[in-house]
Design a protein around this motif. Structure first.
Motif, PDB file in Angstrom:
ATOM      1  N   PRO A 160      28.502 -41.860  18.212  1.00  0.00           N
ATOM      2  CA  PRO A 160      27.274 -41.083  18.066  1.00  0.00           C
ATOM      3  C   PRO A 160      26.732 -41.029  16.640  1.00  0.00           C
ATOM      4  N   ASP A 161      27.572 -41.276  15.636  1.00  0.00           N
ATOM      5  CA  ASP A 161      27.082 -41.177  14.261  1.00  0.00           C
ATOM      6  C   ASP A 161      27.262 -42.495  13.525  1.00  0.00           C
ATOM      7  N   LEU A 162      26.390 -42.721  12.560  1.00  0.00           N
ATOM      8  CA  LEU A 162      26.358 -43.978  11.825  1.00  0.00           C
ATOM      9  C   LEU A 162      27.620 -44.201  11.010  1.00  0.00           C
ATOM     10  N   LYS A 163      28.133 -43.145  10.409  1.00  0.00           N
ATOM     11  CA  LYS A 163      29.284 -43.290   9.522  1.00  0.00           C
ATOM     12  C   LYS A 163      30.491 -43.870  10.252  1.00  0.00           C
ATOM     13  N   THR A 164      30.799 -43.340  11.403  1.00  0.00           N
ATOM     14  CA  THR A 164      31.942 -43.834  12.164  1.00  0.00           C
ATOM     15  C   THR A 164      31.696 -45.244  12.676  1.00  0.00           C
ATOM     16  N   ALA A 165      30.459 -45.526  13.093  1.00  0.00           N
ATOM     17  CA  ALA A 165      30.128 -46.865  13.578  1.00  0.00           C
ATOM     18  C   ALA A 165      30.296 -47.906  12.474  1.00  0.00           C
ATOM     19  N   LEU A 166      29.853 -47.569  11.269  1.00  0.00           N
ATOM     20  CA  LEU A 166      29.997 -48.493  10.148  1.00  0.00           C
ATOM     21  C   LEU A 166      31.464 -48.698   9.783  1.00  0.00           C
ATOM     22  N   ARG A 167      32.228 -47.624   9.819  1.00  0.00           N
ATOM     23  CA  ARG A 167      33.642 -47.736   9.487  1.00  0.00           C
ATOM     24  C   ARG A 167      34.351 -48.656  10.491  1.00  0.00           C
ATOM     25  N   LYS A 168      33.997 -48.531  11.754  1.00  0.00           N
ATOM     26  CA  LYS A 168      34.568 -49.411  12.772  1.00  0.00           C
ATOM     27  C   LYS A 168      34.157 -50.867  12.531  1.00  0.00           C
ATOM     28  N   TYR A 169      32.934 -51.057  12.050  1.00  0.00           N
ATOM     29  CA  TYR A 169      32.450 -52.406  11.771  1.00  0.00           C
ATOM     30  C   TYR A 169      33.302 -53.058  10.681  1.00  0.00           C
TER      31      TYR A 169
END
Length: 209
Positions: free
Chosen positions: A82-91
């Motif tokens: 749901p949030d950009l920060k976690t999505a980027l970290r996963k990337y």
């Protein structure tokens, strides 16, 4: 020699390219023998010389073909986050896993690209541009509702892609920088980009990966 249709040749070429891409990625270019590639592809070893002019020509065809992009492909941002920060970290974590699995292949592509401009263009088109398309699509889906411009989305994608490649491959694998320093860079960048583009995020402090 018996008749060989164009369809047969294309199928054999494709089998050789796929086999070479797998073996180059797993064992490295220098440690892979043409006989291994031919056996993996299920064809006669002589076809490597006939179709590609030898092992070097086969490598060039692999790097210029779709196999290169498929072997170092990083999927776009995780839509379930749901949030950009976690999505980027996963990337970034995904990028690290890809480098671990395909380090030899990436070293081949980078080293050849430094001295062969036409190959550098092909690598950009087959790998980097395709990766940017996925990243831009994922970012645009998240940022459109927040009123972020297309230019900023593309700039953000370029920044994320460049940092991923530089730190996960060059800094981590080529220069052997300590992992904790690299992970801190990822944490800091995800925090900054989240504050800039996703200020309403409810995510907790950055992950240490």
């Amino acid at each position: 020699m018996g008749f060989c249709s164009k369809r047969d040749r294309k199928a054999r070429e494709a089998a050789l390219l796929a086999a070479a891409a797998r073996l180059f990625a797993q064992k490295g270019y220098e440690n892979t023998r043409t006989l291994e590639i031919a056996r993996e592809a299920g064809v006669n070893e002589a076809l490597i010389n006939r179709y590609f002019g030898g092992k070097e020509g086969l490598l060039m065809s692999v790097l210029q073909g779709t196999e290169a992009g498929d072997f170092v492909r990083i999927e776009g941002l995780d839509p379930s986050e749901p949030d950009l920060k976690t999505a980027l970290r996963k990337y970034f974590d995904q990028g690290r896993r890809i480098v671990e699995e395909r380090e030899s292949f990436m070293r081949i592509a980078m080293s050849r690209s430094l001295f062969q401009p036409e190959l550098a263009v092909a690598v950009r088109e087959k790998i980097i541009d395709r990766q940017m398309e996925l990243l831009v699509t994922g970012l645009r889906e998240r940022m459109a509702a927040k009123g972020v411009s297309s230019e900023d989305v593309e700039a953000c994608a370029m920044l994320v892609g460049a940092v991923n490649h530089t730190f996960n491959f060059i800094v981590r694998k080529v220069h052997h920088m300590p992992d904790e320093k690299i992970e801190r860079v990822f944490d800091l960048l995800t925090e900054v980009l989240s504050l800039r583009f996703d200020p309403t995020s409810t995510s907790s402090s950055p992950s240490s990966g």
